[in-house]
Design an enzyme around this catalytic site. Structure first.
Site, PDB file in Angstrom:
ATOM      1  N   GLY A  70      85.807  57.311  19.286  1.00 27.98           N
ATOM      2  CA  GLY A  70      85.782  57.913  17.961  1.00 27.98           C
ATOM      3  C   GLY A  70      86.554  59.209  17.870  1.00 27.98           C
ATOM      4  N   ASN A 150      75.894  62.090  11.556  1.00 27.87           N
ATOM      5  CA  ASN A 150      75.368  61.764  12.879  1.00 27.87           C
ATOM      6  C   ASN A 150      74.102  62.532  13.243  1.00 27.87           C
ATOM      7  OD1 ASN A 150      77.510  63.880  12.883  1.00 27.87           O
ATOM      8  ND2 ASN A 150      76.815  64.184  14.982  1.00 27.87           N
ATOM      9  N   GLN A 176      78.903  56.294  13.087  1.00 26.98           N
ATOM     10  CA  GLN A 176      77.467  56.019  12.985  1.00 26.98           C
ATOM     11  C   GLN A 176      77.150  54.895  12.003  1.00 26.98           C
ATOM     12  OE1 GLN A 176      75.275  57.142  14.991  1.00 26.98           O
ATOM     13  NE2 GLN A 176      76.376  58.836  15.967  1.00 26.98           N
ATOM     14  N   SER A 194      83.597  53.548  17.088  1.00 27.37           N
ATOM     15  CA  SER A 194      83.424  53.644  18.538  1.00 27.37           C
ATOM     16  C   SER A 194      82.485  52.552  19.020  1.00 27.37           C
ATOM     17  CB  SER A 194      82.858  55.023  18.892  1.00 27.37           C
ATOM     18  OG  SER A 194      82.675  55.153  20.283  1.00 27.37           O
ATOM     19  N   ALA A 195      82.645  52.137  20.272  1.00 26.90           N
ATOM     20  CA  ALA A 195      81.839  51.034  20.813  1.00 26.90           C
ATOM     21  C   ALA A 195      80.501  51.479  21.378  1.00 26.90           C
ATOM     22  CB  ALA A 195      82.629  50.307  21.900  1.00 26.90           C
ATOM     23  N   HIS A 196      80.442  52.702  21.927  1.00 26.15           N
ATOM     24  CA  HIS A 196      79.249  53.047  22.701  1.00 26.15           C
ATOM     25  C   HIS A 196      78.054  53.442  21.846  1.00 26.15           C
ATOM     26  CE1 HIS A 196      79.187  57.608  22.820  1.00 26.15           C
ATOM     27  NE2 HIS A 196      80.376  57.383  22.292  1.00 26.15           N
ATOM     28  N   THR A 232      98.966  51.084  28.720  1.00 27.24           N
ATOM     29  CA  THR A 232      98.317  49.798  28.982  1.00 27.24           C
ATOM     30  C   THR A 232      96.910  49.789  28.404  1.00 27.24           C
ATOM     31  OG1 THR A 232      99.574  49.549  31.031  1.00 27.24           O
ATOM     32  CG2 THR A 232      97.620  48.173  30.775  1.00 27.24           C
ATOM     33  N   CYS A 318      77.887  66.235  20.994  1.00 23.56           N
ATOM     34  CA  CYS A 318      79.210  66.861  21.068  1.00 23.56           C
ATOM     35  C   CYS A 318      79.216  68.304  20.580  1.00 23.56           C
ATOM     36  CB  CYS A 318      80.223  66.051  20.265  1.00 23.56           C
ATOM     37  SG  CYS A 318      80.528  64.422  20.987  1.00 23.56           S
TER      38      CYS A 318
END
Length: 379
Positions: A70, A150, A176, A194-196, A232, A318
């Site tokens: 993110g 968040n 979120q 974001s994935a996490h 990559t 954060c």
């Protein structure tokens, strides 16, 4: 009992996600840009994952650029959009309650000469639309407004913002909201996810770039990700993200179940503990419940609960005290008192939480708050 209620900071990955990622690392380890069979197999996985992530937006797979998360997506979107439009306008508009990935990026551009307007919110995190309209009337290059806060779970009025944005590029931090709230056809030109936060891996995210919106690249090299993010691709992470999306979207009862857990915790705390303030609006997303326990220190309460196997937070991971910043900028922007801010705890729910855990949390929080107030340990 171990109870993890810090899911807005990060989540435990699904077993299926870990298994898929391991399979990619061990078997499908080719470079997606290579022309041999292993490379072509890797490229196929990359394309399938991109389509899966794009489906959440109701978008074309060409509108998805994979990033490291993110924060990178926010940086790429805001800096890219500003650089694309700064000849027309050097004005950026955002809100006072954005994630640090947005606020710090905007502040850096401000130091480089951008004009920035920060729109305030009220005590329920609601955006001052009159102030926004006034700011936009002078023209703007970029407007950045999050989908879901968040720290409080408050939902921002993106549809209203889109109606008045004018020619500005509208960016939305939807970290979120991703796979939690309906973001298909979300009225924004750029969307960060974001994935996490959805039981996927850390270090992988995506930026939705609406067809027709052009931003310059920030990372040069081999031309991967449509030339916008060379390097990559993190194929294990990308496949893991796609698997987390699939698993989350398949959980049809997930939203309602989380809603029940949130309401159970809200009602239980209200019944067992006096002098508390709920900082999360009732019509916000159910994944977050922010509560101020007056007469306590949130950080002290956090560590007391940790001793009981309960993991929560005092705000955004954060912008925590560990990073040298004291107090929630979100709660400050909402106009809360120093006591309310210092006594705030954020409970955030995930797929693995249960009603039994919530009963345990209510009991332990009530006892901890009662102990602190009785002994005056918060002073």
């Amino acid at each position: 009992m171990i109870v993890y209620l810090d899911n807005s900071a990060t989540t435990k990955v699904y077993d299926e996600v870990a298994e898929k990622m391991a399979a990619v690392m061990l078997d499908a380890y080719g470079n997606p840009s290579s022309l041999h069979t292993l490379g072509l197999d890797a490229e196929k996985l990359l394309k399938e994952a991109r389509k899966t992530v794009a489906s959440v937006f109701g978008a074309d797979d060409k509108e998805i650029v994979f990033t490291s998360g993110g924060t990178e997506s926010d940086n790429m979107a805001i800096v890219g959009a500003y650089n694309a439009r700064k000849r027309e306008s050097n004005h950026i508009i955002t809100t006072t309650i954005e994630h640090p990935a947005v606020l710090e990026t905007v502040k850096n551009l401000e130091r480089q000469g951008a004009k920035v307007t920060y729109i305030d919110v009220d005590r329920n995190s609601m955006l001052d639309m009159d102030a926004l309209r006034e700011a936009i009337s002078g023209g703007a290059a970029v407007i950045s407004v999050m989908a879901v806060n968040n720290e409080t779970g408050a939902m921002m009025p993106l549809c209203l913002v889109n109606e008045v944005k004018g020619n500005a590029i509208l960016h939305c931090d939807a970290v979120q909201a991703f796979c939690k709230e309906e973001i298909e056809n979300l009225p924004a030109d750029l969307i960060s996810v974001s994935a996490h936060k959805i039981h996927g891996p850390k270090g992988i995210g995506a930026l939705y770039i609406k067809n027709g919106v052009k931003i310059p690249s920030l990372i040069e090299g081999g031309g991967q990700e449509r030339g916008l993010r060379s390097g990559t691709e993190n194929l294990p992470g990308i496949v893991g993200m796609a698997e987390a999306v699939k698993r989350t979207m398949q959980d049809k009862d997930g939203y309602e179940r989380i809603k029940r857990l949130n309401l159970k915790l809200r009602n239980g705390l209200a019944e067992e503990i006096s002098d508390i303030r709920f900082n999360s609006p009732e019509n916000g997303v159910p994944y977050i419940l922010n509560v101020s326990f007056l007469g306590t220190k949130g950080e002290v309460l956090l560590h007391k609960l940790e001793q009981e196997g309960i993991y929560v937070s005092t705000g955004s991971a954060c912008s925590s005290g560990r990073n040298g910043k004291a107090g929630s900028h979100v709660l400050k922007a909402m106009g809360l008192s120093k006591e309310e801010i210092e006594g705030a705890i954020r409970f955030s729910f995930g797929a693995f939480n249960t009603e039994e855990e919530i009963d345990y949390v209510i009991d332990k929080v009530a006892k901890a708050v009662g102990e602190f107030r009785k002994l005056g340990r918060y002073q």
